[in-house]
Enzyme design. Structure first.
Site, PDB file in Angstrom:
ATOM      1  N   TYR A 199      28.167  -1.835 -16.240  1.00 35.85           N
ATOM      2  CA  TYR A 199      27.218  -2.895 -15.867  1.00 35.85           C
ATOM      3  C   TYR A 199      26.305  -2.456 -14.729  1.00 35.85           C
ATOM      4  O   TYR A 199      25.132  -2.809 -14.688  1.00 35.85           O
ATOM      5  CB  TYR A 199      27.949  -4.190 -15.522  1.00 35.85           C
ATOM      6  CG  TYR A 199      28.473  -4.837 -16.765  1.00 35.85           C
ATOM      7  CD1 TYR A 199      27.580  -5.329 -17.725  1.00 35.85           C
ATOM      8  CD2 TYR A 199      29.823  -4.883 -17.041  1.00 35.85           C
ATOM      9  CE1 TYR A 199      28.033  -5.854 -18.907  1.00 35.85           C
ATOM     10  CE2 TYR A 199      30.293  -5.408 -18.221  1.00 35.85           C
ATOM     11  CZ  TYR A 199      29.393  -5.892 -19.150  1.00 35.85           C
ATOM     12  OH  TYR A 199      29.848  -6.396 -20.328  1.00 35.85           O
ATOM     13  N   VAL A 259      19.716 -11.697 -21.708  1.00 34.94           N
ATOM     14  CA  VAL A 259      20.559 -11.942 -20.527  1.00 34.94           C
ATOM     15  C   VAL A 259      19.898 -11.443 -19.238  1.00 34.94           C
ATOM     16  O   VAL A 259      20.503 -11.464 -18.178  1.00 34.94           O
ATOM     17  CB  VAL A 259      21.949 -11.269 -20.680  1.00 34.94           C
ATOM     18  CG1 VAL A 259      22.717 -11.864 -21.844  1.00 34.94           C
ATOM     19  CG2 VAL A 259      21.829  -9.757 -20.844  1.00 34.94           C
ATOM     20  N   HIS A 263      23.383 -16.268 -24.349  1.00 31.73           N
ATOM     21  CA  HIS A 263      24.371 -15.208 -24.120  1.00 31.73           C
ATOM     22  C   HIS A 263      24.657 -15.012 -22.634  1.00 31.73           C
ATOM     23  O   HIS A 263      25.145 -13.970 -22.224  1.00 31.73           O
ATOM     24  CB  HIS A 263      23.907 -13.894 -24.761  1.00 31.73           C
ATOM     25  CG  HIS A 263      23.802 -13.971 -26.256  1.00 31.73           C
ATOM     26  ND1 HIS A 263      22.897 -13.253 -26.986  1.00 31.73           N
ATOM     27  CD2 HIS A 263      24.502 -14.718 -27.152  1.00 31.73           C
ATOM     28  CE1 HIS A 263      23.045 -13.555 -28.275  1.00 31.73           C
ATOM     29  NE2 HIS A 263      24.001 -14.437 -28.391  1.00 31.73           N
ATOM     30  N   CYS A 297      36.546 -10.970  -6.115  1.00 25.88           N
ATOM     31  CA  CYS A 297      36.311 -12.336  -5.651  1.00 25.88           C
ATOM     32  C   CYS A 297      36.777 -12.458  -4.198  1.00 25.88           C
ATOM     33  O   CYS A 297      37.938 -12.175  -3.900  1.00 25.88           O
ATOM     34  CB  CYS A 297      37.092 -13.294  -6.547  1.00 25.88           C
ATOM     35  SG  CYS A 297      37.059 -14.992  -5.978  1.00 25.88           S
TER      36      CYS A 297
HETATM   37 ZN   LIG Z   1      38.453 -16.036  -7.445  1.00 22.73          ZN
END
Ligand SMILES: [Zn+2]
Length: 245
Positions: free
Chosen positions: A64, A100, A116, A146
């Site tokens: 990516y 996208v 998408h 995260c």
């Molecule tokens: Zn998280």
């Protein structure tokens, strides 16, 4: 044919845009499938699925990262700005896109349904609620995680084996059934369920103006005007948009 299409656009009270990969490619956005090394070495499941991402996040994020860097300097072509101009003229112009890359939004379109998903944001793979705009700083982490719960992040695009977002699909079909004109740009109309959207517009009584240099699956009909030209050249002509120089 071009005059007829321009007149239909002028007179339409409820137009909708439906765009696919050809629209992006004209801006120089690369569609990696088939041509790039990683696709040859790894399967789509490894590079573009939740299980692939969990199994080897460094590999998937390097893929990516490469796509994001390749798309970083891509800017919307005049066809996008012609649509933004049309949005201003009409007051409202919903855009349904299979792309996208976020180029419709970048050009100023405000009602964009991304069937998408979007490469511009990422969110927590464990769905803790964290979501973030993908910045280059974030991309330097390998893999990005995260900050709230420590799980890896996932790009907010529809991955292999995932369904298209149901609300986006259902609103797209509603718009298609209710519009009087659909401008179909740069899509081969082959990949379902998205491919059904222009057919839903035809069944609802709309006229289609198709802009695509190549032949597509749309039927030959009095209600389909096919213009075999590039969107960046012909959309400014059809909408009366003059580029600022
Ligand atoms: Zn998280």
């Amino acid at each position: 044919m071009i005059n007829k299409a321009a007149e239909l656009i002028r007179e339409s009270s409820n137009p909708v845009v439906f765009s696919g990969a050809g629209m992006s490619r004209e801006s120089g956005m690369r569609t990696f499938r088939g041509e790039e090394g990683l696709w040859k070495e790894y399967s789509p499941e490894q590079l573009s699925s939740i299980s692939g991402l969990r199994a080897d996040p460094e590999l998937v994020w390097s893929w990516y990262r490469m796509r994001l860097i390749a798309g970083k300097n891509v800017v919307p072509h005049p066809g996008y700005y012609a649509l933004t101009y049309l949005q201003e003229q009409k007051g409202h112009l919903p855009v349904i896109t299979q792309n996208v890359d976020g180029l419709h939004r970048q050009a100023g379109q405000t009602d964009v349904m991304e069937l998408h998903g979007s490469m511009r944001t990422a969110s927590c793979i464990d769905k803790c609620g964290f979501s973030v705009h993908l910045t280059s700083e974030l991309l330097r982490a390998d893999p990005p995680v995260c900050p709230d719960c420590g799980a890896i992040l996932r790009p907010d695009i529809v991955l292999f084996g995932e369904p298209l977002p149901p609300e986006t699909i259902s609103r797209s079909y509603e718009l298609a059934e209710g519009c009087d004109l659909m401008i179909v740009i740069g899509t081969s109309v082959q990949v379902w369920p998205a491919a059904g959207i222009p057919f839903a517009a035809l069944e609802g009584g709309a006229v289609i103006i198709e802009i695509n240099p190549v032949q597509t699956e749309l039927p030959h009909s009095d209600n389909v005007i096919s213009i075999r030209r590039k969107a960046g050249e012909i959309l400014p002509v059809l909408t009366g948009f003059k580029e600022k120089r």
